[in-house]
Design a protein around this motif. Structure first.
Motif, PDB file in Angstrom:
ATOM      1  N   SER A 239       4.228 -13.810   2.723  1.00 57.93           N
ATOM      2  CA  SER A 239       4.074 -13.568   1.284  1.00 57.93           C
ATOM      3  C   SER A 239       4.664 -12.230   0.836  1.00 57.93           C
ATOM      4  O   SER A 239       4.289 -11.175   1.346  1.00 57.93           O
ATOM      5  CB  SER A 239       2.596 -13.603   0.900  1.00 57.93           C
ATOM      6  OG  SER A 239       2.462 -13.287  -0.479  1.00 57.93           O
ATOM      7  N   PRO A 240       5.538 -12.258  -0.160  1.00 56.15           N
ATOM      8  CA  PRO A 240       6.052 -11.011  -0.730  1.00 56.15           C
ATOM      9  C   PRO A 240       5.045 -10.360  -1.676  1.00 56.15           C
ATOM     10  O   PRO A 240       5.251  -9.262  -2.159  1.00 56.15           O
ATOM     11  CB  PRO A 240       7.308 -11.462  -1.486  1.00 56.15           C
ATOM     12  CG  PRO A 240       7.013 -12.874  -1.874  1.00 56.15           C
ATOM     13  CD  PRO A 240       6.167 -13.437  -0.753  1.00 56.15           C
ATOM     14  N   GLU A 241       3.930 -11.039  -1.946  1.00 55.51           N
ATOM     15  CA  GLU A 241       2.898 -10.539  -2.849  1.00 55.51           C
ATOM     16  C   GLU A 241       1.845  -9.689  -2.146  1.00 55.51           C
ATOM     17  O   GLU A 241       0.986  -9.105  -2.801  1.00 55.51           O
ATOM     18  CB  GLU A 241       2.212 -11.710  -3.557  1.00 55.51           C
ATOM     19  CG  GLU A 241       3.147 -12.504  -4.456  1.00 55.51           C
ATOM     20  CD  GLU A 241       3.704 -11.657  -5.587  1.00 55.51           C
ATOM     21  OE1 GLU A 241       2.923 -10.941  -6.244  1.00 55.51           O
ATOM     22  OE2 GLU A 241       4.927 -11.702  -5.799  1.00 55.51           O
ATOM     23  N   ALA A 242       1.878  -9.630  -0.814  1.00 56.52           N
ATOM     24  CA  ALA A 242       0.869  -8.884  -0.053  1.00 56.52           C
ATOM     25  C   ALA A 242       1.190  -7.391  -0.069  1.00 56.52           C
ATOM     26  O   ALA A 242       2.304  -6.982   0.234  1.00 56.52           O
ATOM     27  CB  ALA A 242       0.805  -9.393   1.384  1.00 56.52           C
ATOM     28  N   MET A 243       0.196  -6.601  -0.420  1.00 51.71           N
ATOM     29  CA  MET A 243       0.323  -5.146  -0.462  1.00 51.71           C
ATOM     30  C   MET A 243      -0.726  -4.550   0.474  1.00 51.71           C
ATOM     31  O   MET A 243      -1.840  -5.067   0.547  1.00 51.71           O
ATOM     32  CB  MET A 243       0.091  -4.635  -1.883  1.00 51.71           C
ATOM     33  CG  MET A 243       0.966  -5.281  -2.950  1.00 51.71           C
ATOM     34  SD  MET A 243       2.696  -4.849  -2.811  1.00 51.71           S
ATOM     35  CE  MET A 243       2.649  -3.154  -3.365  1.00 51.71           C
ATOM     36  N   ILE A 244      -0.366  -3.467   1.181  1.00 52.51           N
ATOM     37  CA  ILE A 244      -1.307  -2.819   2.094  1.00 52.51           C
ATOM     38  C   ILE A 244      -1.301  -1.314   1.884  1.00 52.51           C
ATOM     39  O   ILE A 244      -0.325  -0.739   1.409  1.00 52.51           O
ATOM     40  CB  ILE A 244      -1.003  -3.126   3.576  1.00 52.51           C
ATOM     41  CG1 ILE A 244       0.399  -2.660   3.973  1.00 52.51           C
ATOM     42  CG2 ILE A 244      -1.198  -4.606   3.886  1.00 52.51           C
ATOM     43  CD1 ILE A 244       0.716  -2.750   5.449  1.00 52.51           C
ATOM     44  N   CYS A 245      -2.420  -0.682   2.272  1.00 53.92           N
ATOM     45  CA  CYS A 245      -2.494   0.780   2.291  1.00 53.92           C
ATOM     46  C   CYS A 245      -2.356   1.221   3.750  1.00 53.92           C
ATOM     47  O   CYS A 245      -2.148   0.392   4.636  1.00 53.92           O
ATOM     48  CB  CYS A 245      -3.814   1.264   1.684  1.00 53.92           C
ATOM     49  SG  CYS A 245      -5.244   0.973   2.742  1.00 53.92           S
ATOM     50  N   THR A 246      -2.518   2.497   4.034  1.00 51.60           N
ATOM     51  CA  THR A 246      -2.349   2.976   5.406  1.00 51.60           C
ATOM     52  C   THR A 246      -3.437   2.497   6.358  1.00 51.60           C
ATOM     53  O   THR A 246      -3.272   2.574   7.569  1.00 51.60           O
ATOM     54  CB  THR A 246      -2.283   4.512   5.463  1.00 51.60           C
ATOM     55  OG1 THR A 246      -3.503   5.044   4.968  1.00 51.60           O
ATOM     56  CG2 THR A 246      -1.115   5.040   4.672  1.00 51.60           C
ATOM     57  N   PHE A 247      -4.557   1.987   5.823  1.00 50.81           N
ATOM     58  CA  PHE A 247      -5.620   1.445   6.664  1.00 50.81           C
ATOM     59  C   PHE A 247      -5.564  -0.077   6.736  1.00 50.81           C
ATOM     60  O   PHE A 247      -6.490  -0.717   7.218  1.00 50.81           O
ATOM     61  CB  PHE A 247      -6.994   1.888   6.147  1.00 50.81           C
ATOM     62  CG  PHE A 247      -7.259   3.342   6.395  1.00 50.81           C
ATOM     63  CD1 PHE A 247      -7.734   3.779   7.610  1.00 50.81           C
ATOM     64  CD2 PHE A 247      -7.003   4.286   5.399  1.00 50.81           C
ATOM     65  CE1 PHE A 247      -7.974   5.121   7.847  1.00 50.81           C
ATOM     66  CE2 PHE A 247      -7.241   5.633   5.617  1.00 50.81           C
ATOM     67  CZ  PHE A 247      -7.722   6.055   6.840  1.00 50.81           C
ATOM     68  N   GLU A 248      -4.493  -0.667   6.211  1.00 47.31           N
ATOM     69  CA  GLU A 248      -4.278  -2.108   6.163  1.00 47.31           C
ATOM     70  C   GLU A 248      -5.214  -2.844   5.222  1.00 47.31           C
ATOM     71  O   GLU A 248      -5.381  -4.056   5.331  1.00 47.31           O
ATOM     72  CB  GLU A 248      -4.340  -2.762   7.555  1.00 47.31           C
ATOM     73  CG  GLU A 248      -3.153  -2.473   8.420  1.00 47.31           C
ATOM     74  CD  GLU A 248      -3.150  -3.328   9.678  1.00 47.31           C
ATOM     75  OE1 GLU A 248      -2.963  -4.553   9.556  1.00 47.31           O
ATOM     76  OE2 GLU A 248      -3.355  -2.747  10.756  1.00 47.31           O
ATOM     77  N   CYS A 249      -5.860  -2.130   4.303  1.00 48.88           N
ATOM     78  CA  CYS A 249      -6.587  -2.825   3.249  1.00 48.88           C
ATOM     79  C   CYS A 249      -5.540  -3.702   2.574  1.00 48.88           C
ATOM     80  O   CYS A 249      -4.421  -3.255   2.316  1.00 48.88           O
ATOM     81  CB  CYS A 249      -7.192  -1.840   2.253  1.00 48.88           C
ATOM     82  SG  CYS A 249      -8.327  -0.650   3.006  1.00 48.88           S
ATOM     83  N   THR A 250      -5.861  -4.939   2.302  1.00 53.72           N
ATOM     84  CA  THR A 250      -4.863  -5.904   1.837  1.00 53.72           C
ATOM     85  C   THR A 250      -5.254  -6.478   0.483  1.00 53.72           C
ATOM     86  O   THR A 250      -6.361  -6.988   0.314  1.00 53.72           O
ATOM     87  CB  THR A 250      -4.715  -7.039   2.875  1.00 53.72           C
ATOM     88  OG1 THR A 250      -4.385  -6.462   4.144  1.00 53.72           O
ATOM     89  CG2 THR A 250      -3.628  -8.013   2.468  1.00 53.72           C
ATOM     90  N   PHE A 251      -4.331  -6.387  -0.455  1.00 51.72           N
ATOM     91  CA  PHE A 251      -4.545  -6.884  -1.809  1.00 51.72           C
ATOM     92  C   PHE A 251      -3.271  -7.558  -2.293  1.00 51.72           C
ATOM     93  O   PHE A 251      -2.181  -7.268  -1.807  1.00 51.72           O
ATOM     94  CB  PHE A 251      -4.900  -5.729  -2.749  1.00 51.72           C
ATOM     95  CG  PHE A 251      -6.189  -5.054  -2.407  1.00 51.72           C
ATOM     96  CD1 PHE A 251      -7.391  -5.493  -2.948  1.00 51.72           C
ATOM     97  CD2 PHE A 251      -6.229  -3.978  -1.532  1.00 51.72           C
ATOM     98  CE1 PHE A 251      -8.597  -4.880  -2.632  1.00 51.72           C
ATOM     99  CE2 PHE A 251      -7.418  -3.360  -1.204  1.00 51.72           C
ATOM    100  CZ  PHE A 251      -8.611  -3.803  -1.752  1.00 51.72           C
ATOM    101  N   CYS A 252      -3.395  -8.441  -3.276  1.00 48.75           N
ATOM    102  CA  CYS A 252      -2.206  -9.061  -3.861  1.00 48.75           C
ATOM    103  C   CYS A 252      -1.581  -8.090  -4.862  1.00 48.75           C
ATOM    104  O   CYS A 252      -2.246  -7.191  -5.380  1.00 48.75           O
ATOM    105  CB  CYS A 252      -2.546 -10.396  -4.513  1.00 48.75           C
ATOM    106  SG  CYS A 252      -3.543 -10.308  -6.005  1.00 48.75           S
ATOM    107  N   ALA A 253      -0.302  -8.270  -5.119  1.00 47.07           N
ATOM    108  CA  ALA A 253       0.429  -7.385  -6.020  1.00 47.07           C
ATOM    109  C   ALA A 253      -0.180  -7.377  -7.421  1.00 47.07           C
ATOM    110  O   ALA A 253      -0.216  -6.333  -8.080  1.00 47.07           O
ATOM    111  CB  ALA A 253       1.902  -7.792  -6.081  1.00 47.07           C
ATOM    112  N   ASP A 254      -0.694  -8.518  -7.868  1.00 43.95           N
ATOM    113  CA  ASP A 254      -1.303  -8.595  -9.195  1.00 43.95           C
ATOM    114  C   ASP A 254      -2.541  -7.705  -9.290  1.00 43.95           C
ATOM    115  O   ASP A 254      -2.699  -6.943 -10.244  1.00 43.95           O
ATOM    116  CB  ASP A 254      -1.655 -10.045  -9.530  1.00 43.95           C
ATOM    117  CG  ASP A 254      -2.159 -10.198 -10.949  1.00 43.95           C
ATOM    118  OD1 ASP A 254      -1.477  -9.724 -11.887  1.00 43.95           O
ATOM    119  OD2 ASP A 254      -3.248 -10.767 -11.124  1.00 43.95           O
TER     120      ASP A 254
END
Length: 84
Positions: free
Chosen positions: A19-34
């Protein structure tokens, strides 16, 4: 190696490994781009860090090192981040 979590912690949207919509922070918390853009104001509610697009693991490596099946969801709901 990245865990490649399968969902948005905020809205529980499915985020498959490609998915190109997956976003992560440095701790791998994962959220959608929206949610990152429209709910979280580009700031992780867990650690206060920023987000980048999650890399896509090549198919051959995904077969050898599969994505996580563990879903993480903020049971208290996803609240907008406060500016520091």
């Amino acid at each position: 190696m990245l865990e490649l979590r399968p969902n948005c912690e905020c809205c529980d949207r499915d985020l498959p490994p490609e998915s190109p919509e997956a976003m992560i922070c440095t701790f791998e918390c994962t959220f959608c781009a929206d949610c990152v853009a429209n709910v979280l104001s580009h700031t992780c509610p867990n650690c206060g860090g920023g987000f980048v697009r999650r890399p896509v693991r090549p198919a051959a490596m995904l077969a050898k090192y599969p994505a996580s099946a563990r879903r993480v969801l903020k049971v208290e709901g996803c609240k907008p981040s406060r500016a520091a």
